[in-house]
Design a protein around this motif. Structure first.
Motif, PDB file in Angstrom:
ATOM      1  N   CYS A  55      34.949 -52.273 117.142  1.00  0.00           N
ATOM      2  CA  CYS A  55      36.088 -51.481 116.694  1.00  0.00           C
ATOM      3  C   CYS A  55      37.334 -52.348 116.745  1.00  0.00           C
ATOM      4  N   ARG A  58      39.003 -50.417 112.436  1.00  0.00           N
ATOM      5  CA  ARG A  58      38.169 -49.220 112.245  1.00  0.00           C
ATOM      6  C   ARG A  58      36.806 -49.497 112.866  1.00  0.00           C
ATOM      7  N   ARG A  60      33.046 -50.469 113.098  1.00  0.00           N
ATOM      8  CA  ARG A  60      32.128 -51.271 112.292  1.00  0.00           C
ATOM      9  C   ARG A  60      30.770 -51.311 112.995  1.00  0.00           C
ATOM     10  N   TRP A  62      27.579 -53.889 112.764  1.00  0.00           N
ATOM     11  CA  TRP A  62      27.080 -55.118 112.163  1.00  0.00           C
ATOM     12  C   TRP A  62      25.558 -55.198 112.256  1.00  0.00           C
ATOM     13  N   ASP A  67      28.429 -55.312 107.597  1.00  0.00           N
ATOM     14  CA  ASP A  67      28.987 -54.130 108.230  1.00  0.00           C
ATOM     15  C   ASP A  67      28.438 -52.901 107.518  1.00  0.00           C
ATOM     16  N   GLU A  70      30.827 -50.280 106.001  1.00  0.00           N
ATOM     17  CA  GLU A  70      31.712 -50.670 104.895  1.00  0.00           C
ATOM     18  C   GLU A  70      31.617 -49.670 103.752  1.00  0.00           C
ATOM     19  N   SER A 100      33.353 -42.929 112.172  1.00  0.00           N
ATOM     20  CA  SER A 100      33.568 -43.602 110.888  1.00  0.00           C
ATOM     21  C   SER A 100      33.596 -42.590 109.747  1.00  0.00           C
TER      22      SER A 100
END
Length: 325
Positions: A55, A58, A60, A62, A67, A70, A100
């Motif tokens: 974070c 925002r 994320r 991975w 990401d 995204e 998110s």
């Protein structure tokens, strides 16, 4: 943010033998393939050990340099594990997705996230609604677990009992114990696992009835009947399943639960005892369609993907859970 019609199931396969994981994964992928294609979705499993949540500006998430957050997608996070550290990490992934713009399908009800998975929380919530539940005692942790035994004897009696983890599924680690001496020995063992356990009265039954509700409407049902000589009604543990049995005896209680939780997606399980139905538990998106026999499987899949599509659609319907946040 761009939207992708992808459902990603995040899990922790290290709790099981590799051959078991491969078998279950292959079966699920086979059963998800046709409904995904029908509704314009793709489906994938990702192991939690391949993920790193972060974070900054925002949240994320991975995965191999990409990401995942995204774009706007849908996720199911299987956030229970026999490994306490893995459980904490899975819940970190869960909360990153929940924060998110993507859709966390587990969060299909209003209230604490414990109501999605914690059997004690589920039964306590149901009991105050006046719904019949099995007598249940949560054991204290570690070396204090034996302090729960006198309470078990007082509230449940001399057995038989069911001993199970508060937050595991698919029949994993569920013990039927004939009497108090067996329970005492079993408690000594499970108190060293790092997990919390509950003791319940054993209720003889003819099976487990699952009722699936999507956006407040009944969609499908399943009766799971234990194998001869078994006490477990999980299909993964050898039970047989029948599609769309009658739900008249429980539907009003199911509708009450769904209304109380403002649940967009919920599967509610009932033990069918000789004295009437008794609530077992309920589940959100992890209680998905692939374990149901046809035609119930297709009925629930159609409703599931229509619901997910609405959640992902730009300007789509706001769920009851979203409104309450």
């Amino acid at each position: 943010m761009a939207t992708e019609h992808v459902v990603t199931w995040i899990c922790h396969p290290d709790d099981f033998l590799p051959e078991y994981v491969e078998k279950i994964t292959a079966r699920m992928e086979e059963r998800w393939a046709e409904p995904c294609a029908k509704h314009g979705f793709s489906f994938r499993f990702i192991s939690a050990n391949e993920l790193v949540p972060t974070c900054g500006d925002r949240p994320r998430l991975w995965h191999n340099g990409v990401d995942l957050l995204e774009t706007r997608q849908a996720y199911i996070v299987d956030d229970v594990s026999g490994d306490p550290q893995a459980t904490h990490f899975l819940r970190g992934v869960y909360r990153a997705i929940d924060a998110s713009d993507s859709v966390l399908l587990n969060r299909s009800l209003v209230g604490s996230e414990s109501l999605e998975r914690d059997k004690l929380a589920i039964l306590a919530r149901a009991s105050v609604l006046g719904i019949r539940t099995p007598k249940t005692v949560a054991l204290p942790f570690g070396r204090y677990a034996r302090r729960g035994l006198d309470v078990v004897r007082e509230e449940i009696g001399e057995g038989p009992y069911i001993l199970k983890a508060r937050e595991m599924g698919t029949g994993v680690g569920v013990l039927k114990l004939d009497g108090f001496a067996q329970l005492r020995a079993a408690v000594d063992i499970v108190s060293q696992t790092g997990q919390n356990y509950i003791v319940q009265e054993y209720l003889p039954n003819r099976g487990d009835l699952r009722v699936a509700m999507v956006e407040g409407k009944f969609v499908a049902s399943m009766l799971r009947t234990p194998a001869e000589g078994s006490y477990l009604a999980n299909v993964a543990q050898g039970a047989t399943a029948t599609a769309n049995p009658d739900v008249t005896a429980v539907i009003s209680d199911v509708e009450q639960i769904v209304a109380d939780l403002q649940a967009d997606y919920l599967c509610v399980d009932w033990l069918l005892t000789e004295n009437g139905p008794v609530l077992g538990e309920w589940g959100t998106a992890m209680a998905e369609f692939s374990t149901l026999p046809e035609p119930a499987r297709s009925q629930l899949a159609d409703a599931f993907f229509a619901w997910v599509d609405r959640l992902l659609s730009e300007g789509g319907a706001v769920t009851a859970a979203d409104e309450a946040r």
